[in-house]
Design a protein around this motif. Structure first.
Motif, PDB file in Angstrom:
ATOM      1  N   ARG A   1      -4.345   3.754  -2.078  1.00  0.00           N
ATOM      2  CA  ARG A   1      -3.837   3.587  -3.451  1.00  0.00           C
ATOM      3  C   ARG A   1      -3.973   2.147  -3.947  1.00  0.00           C
ATOM      4  NH1 ARG A   1      -1.179   6.869  -0.223  1.00  0.00           N
ATOM      5  NH2 ARG A   1      -0.407   5.039   0.854  1.00  0.00           N
TER       6      ARG A   1
ATOM      7  N   SER B   1     -12.081   6.501  -5.952  1.00  0.00           N
ATOM      8  CA  SER B   1     -10.849   6.522  -5.158  1.00  0.00           C
ATOM      9  C   SER B   1     -10.521   5.093  -4.738  1.00  0.00           C
ATOM     10  CB  SER B   1     -11.028   7.391  -3.911  1.00  0.00           C
ATOM     11  OG  SER B   1     -11.411   8.705  -4.254  1.00  0.00           O
TER      12      SER B   1
ATOM     13  N   VAL C   1      -2.510  -0.521  -9.921  1.00  0.00           N
ATOM     14  CA  VAL C   1      -1.617   0.067  -8.926  1.00  0.00           C
ATOM     15  C   VAL C   1      -0.314   0.475  -9.612  1.00  0.00           C
ATOM     16  CG1 VAL C   1      -2.566  -1.278  -7.009  1.00  0.00           C
ATOM     17  CG2 VAL C   1      -0.616  -2.183  -8.291  1.00  0.00           C
ATOM     18  N   HIS C   2       0.475   1.306  -8.919  1.00  0.00           N
ATOM     19  CA  HIS C   2       1.804   1.623  -9.440  1.00  0.00           C
ATOM     20  C   HIS C   2       2.623   0.335  -9.499  1.00  0.00           C
ATOM     21  CE1 HIS C   2       5.762   3.378  -9.934  1.00  0.00           C
ATOM     22  NE2 HIS C   2       5.158   4.505 -10.273  1.00  0.00           N
TER      23      HIS C   2
ATOM     24  N   TYR D   1       0.813  -1.218   0.000  1.00  0.00           N
ATOM     25  CA  TYR D   1       0.000   0.000   0.000  1.00  0.00           C
ATOM     26  C   TYR D   1       0.845   1.267   0.000  1.00  0.00           C
ATOM     27  CZ  TYR D   1       0.497   0.023   5.136  1.00  0.00           C
ATOM     28  OH  TYR D   1       0.969   0.020   6.414  1.00  0.00           O
TER      29      TYR D   1
ATOM     30  N   ARG E   1       1.308   6.486  -6.621  1.00  0.00           N
ATOM     31  CA  ARG E   1      -0.094   6.120  -6.834  1.00  0.00           C
ATOM     32  C   ARG E   1      -0.374   5.967  -8.325  1.00  0.00           C
ATOM     33  NH1 ARG E   1      -3.862   8.655  -4.448  1.00  0.00           N
ATOM     34  NH2 ARG E   1      -2.666   9.452  -2.696  1.00  0.00           N
TER      35      ARG E   1
END
Ligand SMILES: [Zn+2]
Ligand SMILES: [Zn+2]
Length: 281
Positions: free
Chosen positions: A157, A153, A167-168, A115, A138
């Motif tokens: 993230r 949202s 996700v990144h 996260y 993010r």
């Protein structure tokens, strides 16, 4: 009657896997647990999850743990995030698609979602303290509610109470193929919180005596962290005999049932002069 399948032709038809090949992508649909309004219960709705952008990956979530932080987001009326909000931040799954520039993952890889992927640029990261990074990487806006296209949202993230998320890429940590993902997902929050407490927050030294008060998922991970740090004595305190047995299984050397008298006195009796450190969860 024996059936003859054309195995040779089937095998011939399967394309050889090439690492890091960017496959043709398309947005996917799936279910997600959404908070729609402050104070309301979560609902299951269909979301559309776009292709991953540069340095992002889309993950098909196969397991997600349940953590109190998601309840906190609900109780804090979204905690500053725009509604709708996809809950969940303790997820694991299979990489479904990778964006431009992603070289360390490919579709099909099992991953746990972290996260907080450190940015490596903020003052905390630059001083070598990435766990305090305050610009965690993010993804771009990729998750939309199907009903009206509203941008969703993602809690921390992540947004793992969903069939798919983006996700990144640095937040997707590749796991060994043999690791069951319904266990691996727990690493994403509970395990790193507990083990990290012993490694980083309050470093446990070899030979230390540690009392762990509360033996849920995080407390059991504290016990594992203390064990990894070579604590001499690990005293587990709880009011639930089942959890105290789990504590022993995870490496506690002593257990104290707090219902049987004064737990502080019991810990002192076990250590003669008191513990070196206590961790309460
Ligand atoms: Zn959590
Ligand atoms: Zn940072």
């Amino acid at each position: 009657m024996e059936t003859h399948y054309p195995w040779d032709r089937l095998l011939w038809a399967v394309p050889e896997e090439e690492p890091n090949t960017i496959s043709p992508m398309a947005a996917v649909e799936g279910r997600a647990a959404l908070l729609l309004q402050p104070g309301e219960d979560a609902v299951i709705e269909t979301v559309v999850v776009d292709d991953p952008g540069p340095n992002e990956v889309r993950v098909r979530i196969t397991a997600s743990g349940v953590c109190h932080t998601d309840l906190t987001v609900k109780n804090l009326r979204g905690n500053g995030m725009a509604f709708p909000i996809v809950l969940g931040h303790e997820g694991a799954g299979i990489v479904d698609a990778v964006g431009e520039g992603v070289t360390h993952l490919k579709p099909g890889d099992p991953v746990v979602i972290a996260y907080r992927a450190p940015c490596e640029q903020c003052p905390a990261c630059r001083r070598g303290d990435p766990r305090r990074c305050y610009m965690a990487l993010r993804p771009g806006p990729r998750v939309h509610r199907k009903a009206d296209g509203a941008l969703c949202s993602q809690v921390l993230r992540c947004g793992t109470f969903a069939d798919y998320t983006v996700v990144h890429a640095k937040a997707a940590i590749k796991m060994p193929e043999a690791m069951p993902l319904d266990k691996a997902c727990l690493i994403a929050c509970g395990v790193v919180t507990g083990v990290g407490a012993c490694m980083n927050t309050t470093p446990v030294w070899p030979g230390a005596r540690v009392a762990v008060i509360g033996c849920g998922g995080v407390g059991l991970s504290v016990i594992q962290g203390a064990r990894l740090a070579h604590a001499r004595q690990i005293i587990a305190v709880d009011v639930n005999p089942v959890k105290l047995q789990w504590a022993r299984d995870f490496g506690a050397t002593d257990v104290v049932d707090a219902r049987d008298g004064d737990p502080v006195a019991a810990v002192r009796a076990l250590t003669e002069d008191g513990w070196d450190g206590g961790v309460e969860f």
